[in-house]
Design an enzyme around this catalytic site. Structure first.
Site, PDB file in Angstrom:
ATOM      1  N   ILE A  15      33.168  79.590  40.303  1.00 47.88           N
ATOM      2  CA  ILE A  15      33.852  79.053  41.282  1.00 47.88           C
ATOM      3  C   ILE A  15      35.361  79.112  40.754  1.00 47.88           C
ATOM      4  CG2 ILE A  15      34.504  77.233  42.970  1.00 47.88           C
ATOM      5  CD1 ILE A  15      31.411  76.397  42.672  1.00 47.88           C
ATOM      6  N   ASP A  34      38.620  76.255  29.225  1.00 46.85           N
ATOM      7  CA  ASP A  34      37.367  76.590  29.426  1.00 46.85           C
ATOM      8  C   ASP A  34      36.869  76.823  28.074  1.00 46.85           C
ATOM      9  OD1 ASP A  34      34.785  77.734  29.896  1.00 46.85           O
ATOM     10  OD2 ASP A  34      35.546  78.067  32.059  1.00 46.85           O
ATOM     11  N   SER A 127      29.590  67.437  44.594  1.00 50.16           N
ATOM     12  CA  SER A 127      28.567  68.310  45.243  1.00 50.16           C
ATOM     13  C   SER A 127      27.835  67.505  46.269  1.00 50.16           C
ATOM     14  CB  SER A 127      27.673  68.530  44.001  1.00 50.16           C
ATOM     15  OG  SER A 127      26.538  69.285  44.453  1.00 50.16           O
ATOM     16  N   ALA A 128      27.093  68.096  47.186  1.00 52.96           N
ATOM     17  CA  ALA A 128      26.315  67.560  48.234  1.00 52.96           C
ATOM     18  C   ALA A 128      25.269  66.886  47.480  1.00 52.96           C
ATOM     19  CB  ALA A 128      25.783  68.476  49.439  1.00 52.96           C
ATOM     20  N   TYR A 151      22.204  65.106  36.783  1.00 51.73           N
ATOM     21  CA  TYR A 151      23.174  66.243  37.143  1.00 51.73           C
ATOM     22  C   TYR A 151      24.153  65.247  38.336  1.00 51.73           C
ATOM     23  CZ  TYR A 151      26.001  69.632  39.816  1.00 51.73           C
ATOM     24  OH  TYR A 151      27.128  70.147  40.312  1.00 51.73           O
ATOM     25  N   LYS A 155      27.812  63.461  38.803  1.00 58.14           N
ATOM     26  CA  LYS A 155      28.874  63.429  39.630  1.00 58.14           C
ATOM     27  C   LYS A 155      29.126  62.322  40.376  1.00 58.14           C
ATOM     28  CE  LYS A 155      29.604  68.173  39.283  1.00 58.14           C
ATOM     29  NZ  LYS A 155      30.753  68.611  38.836  1.00 58.14           N
ATOM     30  N   TYR A 185      30.877  70.001  47.537  1.00 60.16           N
ATOM     31  CA  TYR A 185      30.481  71.469  47.974  1.00 60.16           C
ATOM     32  C   TYR A 185      28.889  71.218  48.360  1.00 60.16           C
ATOM     33  CZ  TYR A 185      33.720  72.619  44.332  1.00 60.16           C
ATOM     34  OH  TYR A 185      35.058  72.455  43.321  1.00 60.16           O
ATOM     35  N   ASP A 307      13.299  69.031  46.076  1.00 54.97           N
ATOM     36  CA  ASP A 307      14.016  69.897  47.299  1.00 54.97           C
ATOM     37  C   ASP A 307      13.890  69.171  48.538  1.00 54.97           C
ATOM     38  OD1 ASP A 307      15.062  71.866  45.854  1.00 54.97           O
ATOM     39  OD2 ASP A 307      13.561  73.291  46.759  1.00 54.97           O
TER      40      ASP A 307
HETATM   41  P1  NAD Z   1      30.298  77.547  35.902  1.00 53.70           P
HETATM   42  O1  NAD Z   1      29.146  77.243  35.169  1.00 53.70           O
HETATM   43  O2  NAD Z   1      30.220  78.837  36.560  1.00 53.70           O
HETATM   44  O3  NAD Z   1      31.601  77.067  35.756  1.00 53.70           O
HETATM   45  C1  NAD Z   1      31.990  76.099  35.104  1.00 53.70           C
HETATM   46  C2  NAD Z   1      32.759  76.059  33.992  1.00 53.70           C
HETATM   47  O4  NAD Z   1      32.926  74.901  33.122  1.00 53.70           O
HETATM   48  C3  NAD Z   1      32.098  77.239  32.690  1.00 53.70           C
HETATM   49  O5  NAD Z   1      33.091  78.294  32.582  1.00 53.70           O
HETATM   50  C4  NAD Z   1      32.062  76.640  31.574  1.00 53.70           C
HETATM   51  O6  NAD Z   1      32.214  77.268  30.562  1.00 53.70           O
HETATM   52  C5  NAD Z   1      33.037  75.537  31.720  1.00 53.70           C
HETATM   53  N1  NAD Z   1      32.646  74.137  30.856  1.00 53.70           N
HETATM   54  C6  NAD Z   1      31.678  73.584  31.113  1.00 53.70           C
HETATM   55  N2  NAD Z   1      31.882  72.403  30.215  1.00 53.70           N
HETATM   56  C7  NAD Z   1      32.833  72.371  29.540  1.00 53.70           C
HETATM   57  C8  NAD Z   1      33.711  71.719  28.884  1.00 53.70           C
HETATM   58  N3  NAD Z   1      33.279  70.547  28.120  1.00 53.70           N
HETATM   59  N4  NAD Z   1      35.139  72.017  28.385  1.00 53.70           N
HETATM   60  C9  NAD Z   1      35.735  73.055  29.053  1.00 53.70           C
HETATM   61  N5  NAD Z   1      35.165  73.931  29.713  1.00 53.70           N
HETATM   62  C10 NAD Z   1      33.773  73.618  29.953  1.00 53.70           C
HETATM   63  O7  NAD Z   1      29.933  76.750  37.417  1.00 53.70           O
HETATM   64  P2  NAD Z   1      30.352  76.893  38.724  1.00 53.70           P
HETATM   65  O8  NAD Z   1      29.228  77.084  39.865  1.00 53.70           O
HETATM   66  O9  NAD Z   1      31.714  77.452  38.827  1.00 53.70           O
HETATM   67  O10 NAD Z   1      30.758  75.172  39.084  1.00 53.70           O
HETATM   68  C11 NAD Z   1      31.944  74.592  38.880  1.00 53.70           C
HETATM   69  C12 NAD Z   1      31.917  73.283  39.470  1.00 53.70           C
HETATM   70  O11 NAD Z   1      31.446  73.025  40.795  1.00 53.70           O
HETATM   71  C13 NAD Z   1      31.091  72.430  38.529  1.00 53.70           C
HETATM   72  O12 NAD Z   1      31.716  71.164  37.963  1.00 53.70           O
HETATM   73  C14 NAD Z   1      29.820  72.198  39.419  1.00 53.70           C
HETATM   74  O13 NAD Z   1      29.141  71.224  39.026  1.00 53.70           O
HETATM   75  C15 NAD Z   1      30.373  72.119  40.741  1.00 53.70           C
HETATM   76  N6  NAD Z   1      29.526  72.282  41.747  1.00 53.70           N
HETATM   77  C16 NAD Z   1      28.806  73.923  41.632  1.00 53.70           C
HETATM   78  C17 NAD Z   1      28.094  73.994  42.803  1.00 53.70           C
HETATM   79  C18 NAD Z   1      27.265  75.605  42.576  1.00 53.70           C
HETATM   80  O14 NAD Z   1      26.413  75.543  43.248  1.00 53.70           O
HETATM   81  N7  NAD Z   1      27.709  76.273  41.876  1.00 53.70           N
HETATM   82  C19 NAD Z   1      27.704  73.088  43.706  1.00 53.70           C
HETATM   83  C20 NAD Z   1      28.082  71.994  43.697  1.00 53.70           C
HETATM   84  C21 NAD Z   1      29.220  71.584  42.770  1.00 53.70           C
HETATM   85  N1  UFG Z   2      14.769  78.670  46.873  1.00 51.72           N
HETATM   86  C1  UFG Z   2      13.630  79.319  46.911  1.00 51.72           C
HETATM   87  N2  UFG Z   2      13.171  80.197  45.777  1.00 51.72           N
HETATM   88  C2  UFG Z   2      14.038  80.157  44.646  1.00 51.72           C
HETATM   89  C3  UFG Z   2      15.225  79.366  44.587  1.00 51.72           C
HETATM   90  C4  UFG Z   2      15.591  78.604  45.698  1.00 51.72           C
HETATM   91  O1  UFG Z   2      12.974  79.443  47.721  1.00 51.72           O
HETATM   92  O2  UFG Z   2      13.868  80.983  43.891  1.00 51.72           O
HETATM   93  C5  UFG Z   2      15.057  77.990  47.991  1.00 51.72           C
HETATM   94  C6  UFG Z   2      15.048  76.392  47.642  1.00 51.72           C
HETATM   95  O3  UFG Z   2      13.824  75.610  47.611  1.00 51.72           O
HETATM   96  C7  UFG Z   2      16.161  75.585  48.681  1.00 51.72           C
HETATM   97  C8  UFG Z   2      16.950  77.049  48.791  1.00 51.72           C
HETATM   98  O4  UFG Z   2      16.411  78.020  48.399  1.00 51.72           O
HETATM   99  O5  UFG Z   2      15.191  75.425  49.913  1.00 51.72           O
HETATM  100  C9  UFG Z   2      18.375  76.837  48.152  1.00 51.72           C
HETATM  101  O6  UFG Z   2      17.858  76.290  46.702  1.00 51.72           O
HETATM  102  P1  UFG Z   2      19.111  76.617  45.623  1.00 51.72           P
HETATM  103  O7  UFG Z   2      18.676  76.397  44.237  1.00 51.72           O
HETATM  104  O8  UFG Z   2      20.115  77.885  45.627  1.00 51.72           O
HETATM  105  O9  UFG Z   2      20.321  75.450  45.899  1.00 51.72           O
HETATM  106  P2  UFG Z   2      19.869  74.007  46.110  1.00 51.72           P
HETATM  107  O10 UFG Z   2      20.263  73.616  47.475  1.00 51.72           O
HETATM  108  O11 UFG Z   2      18.794  73.278  45.601  1.00 51.72           O
HETATM  109  O12 UFG Z   2      21.129  73.251  45.037  1.00 51.72           O
HETATM  110  C10 UFG Z   2      22.232  73.857  45.032  1.00 51.72           C
HETATM  111  C11 UFG Z   2      22.846  73.563  43.454  1.00 51.72           C
HETATM  112  C12 UFG Z   2      22.817  72.024  43.216  1.00 51.72           C
HETATM  113  C13 UFG Z   2      23.890  71.733  44.155  1.00 51.72           C
HETATM  114  C14 UFG Z   2      23.409  71.812  45.445  1.00 51.72           C
HETATM  115  C15 UFG Z   2      24.437  71.202  46.742  1.00 51.72           C
HETATM  116  O13 UFG Z   2      21.997  74.195  42.604  1.00 51.72           O
HETATM  117  O14 UFG Z   2      23.573  71.984  41.973  1.00 51.72           O
HETATM  118  O15 UFG Z   2      23.290  73.049  45.943  1.00 51.72           O
HETATM  119  O16 UFG Z   2      25.451  71.681  46.300  1.00 51.72           O
HETATM  120  F1  UFG Z   2      23.957  70.258  43.893  1.00 51.72           F
END
Ligand code: NAD
Ligand code: UFG
Length: 349
Positions: A15, A34, A127-128, A151, A155, A185, A307
């Site tokens: 992101i 990072d 996060s949601a 996790y 948050k 998110y 889930d």
């Molecule tokens: P990502 O792992 O791709 O990015 C996180 C970045 O933070 C990485 O580049 C990692 O190297 C860096 N990092 C981790 N710990 C660190 C530290 N201690 N110091 C410096 N850098 C550090 O993840 P993302 O999907 O881009 O997520 C970004 C943020 O959004 C995270 O906080 C995650 O929890 C949150 N978030 C992500 C999702 C999702 O589904 N991707 C959903 C909800 C919230």
């Molecule tokens: N799913 C499958 N097969 C897979 C992976 C996922 O059927 O191999 C299903 C899951 O059961 C769920 C849906 O696809 O119904 C989405 O699953 P994800 O793992 O992609 O996402 P989640 O909603 O479980 O969780 C994600 C992130 C969490 C974050 C959350 C809300 O992994 O970190 O969204 O932001 F907190």
């Protein structure tokens, strides 16, 4: 607003790299810290390829106060967007201390460095997953919190810390109060339309979209659909998928809101960033097959522990107060995820 410098923690990640592109294109200067624990520096080279502009990069850990202090003394930062953290739910159950240390302690160190530098505008990646059980599948910001894994709890703890920090301003009558947006998110997917940056998970993906992409490209044999007996329209889990570019645009809107009238006296507010509608796993598979013209072989597997059947956002508050809403369609998300995957079958490697 242009010309301001934004510190993006975790800016090399999925992101964060998309946020760097939007920020640079909106005229901000960008400084990234990072530790590359879950990302590669190549993502930032690609950011430069897309925008023609470079970010200032610090390879460092947000738990290292010295690096942060140096960074804040060298750059006049107006706002921090805080993405850095660990995010894998399963891993957080196995390594809770690592998750609390990285996410909670890391945020504390960042906040101390910000306070010392008098930088008090923060956009935080929540996060949601912070929401607790609910009778409604559509989540609003006032719903009770109750995360069910380390996790998610990390948050929720950070959200508590940030609310406390902001509340303290009204007691101390601070002249420069904290202004904080907690962005919750839903399910970010997709990639920048150039296909140059995208999600590059380590090992076998846990999340649906990268798994489906890797099945479609032949890296993985078939998808397991975790449960087809949920009380949903087709029995599979429903989530609110949001295009990562829409999501990062929400951060730019949040920066503007923090500088505006609504936050004139400071504050800490949560906003859902979601599309406001849910898609099932089978709908994702169908969209993927339609857009890519490839088969996604799948089998029905047991439900995955932890889930929910259905979860999607009420995004009205973000529309009202941030003037933000998701614009891209599911087909856009799938087409962009596929462009990234097919142009970069090995990710950034
Ligand atoms: P990502 O792992 O791709 O990015 C996180 C970045 O933070 C990485 O580049 C990692 O190297 C860096 N990092 C981790 N710990 C660190 C530290 N201690 N110091 C410096 N850098 C550090 O993840 P993302 O999907 O881009 O997520 C970004 C943020 O959004 C995270 O906080 C995650 O929890 C949150 N978030 C992500 C999702 C999702 O589904 N991707 C959903 C909800 C919230
Ligand atoms: N799913 C499958 N097969 C897979 C992976 C996922 O059927 O191999 C299903 C899951 O059961 C769920 C849906 O696809 O119904 C989405 O699953 P994800 O793992 O992609 O996402 P989640 O909603 O479980 O969780 C994600 C992130 C969490 C974050 C959350 C809300 O992994 O970190 O969204 O932001 F907190």
């Amino acid at each position: 607003m242009n010309g301001q410098t934004i510190l993006v923690t975790g800016g090399a990640g999925y992101i964060g790299s998309h946020a760097c592109v939007e920020l640079l294109e909106a005229g901000f200067n960008v400084v990234v810290i990072d530790n590359l624990a879950n990302s590669k520096i190549e993502s930032l080279n690609r950011v430069r390829q897309i925008t023609g502009q470079a970010v200032t990069f610090y390879q460092g850990d947000i738990r290292d106060k010295q690096v942060l202090t140096e960074l804040f003394s060298k750059h006049e930062i107006s706002t921090v967007i805080h993405f850095a953290g660990l995010k894998a739910v399963g891993e957080s159950c196995e390594q809770p201390l690592n998750y609390y240390h990285n996410n909670v302690y890391g945020t504390l160190v960042l906040l101390e460095a910000m306070r010392e530098a008098n930088v008090k505008q923060l956009v935080f990646s929540s996060s949601a997953t912070v929401y607790g059980e609910s009778d409604s599948a559509q989540y609003s910001e006032h719903f009770p919190l109750g995360p069910i894994n380390p996790y998610g709890r990390s948050k929720a703890m950070i959200e508590d810390i940030l609310r406390d920090l902001s509340a303290a301003d009204s007691i101390t009558k601070s002249a420069s109060p904290w202004k904080i947006a907690l962005l919750r998110y839903f399910n970010p997917i997709g990639a920048h339309e150039s296909g140059l940056i995208g999600e590059d998970p380590n090992g076998i993906p846990n999340n649906l979209m990268p798994y489906v992409s890797q099945v479609a490209i032949g890296k993985l044999a078939q998808l397991s659909v975790f449960g087809d007996d949920y009380p949903t329209r087709d029995g599979t889990g429903i989530r609110d998928y949001i295009h990562v570019v829409d999501l990062v645009k929400g951060h730019i809107k949040a920066i503007a809101a923090l500088a505006g009238e609504g936050f004139r006296h400071g504050g800490c507010k949560a906003y859902n960033l979601g599309a406001g509608r849910g898609c099932s796993v089978l709908e994702i598979i169908n969209a993927f097959e339609k857009v890519t013209d490839r088969k996604v072989p799948y089998q029905i597997a047991p439900r995955r522990a932890g889930d929910l059947a259905e979860c999607y956002a009420n995004p009205e508050l973000a529309l009202k107060e941030l003037q933000w809403q998701a614009e891209k369609t599911l087909d856009d998300m799938v087409a962009d995820a596929w462009r990234w995957q097919s142009k970069n079958p090995a990710g950034y490697a």
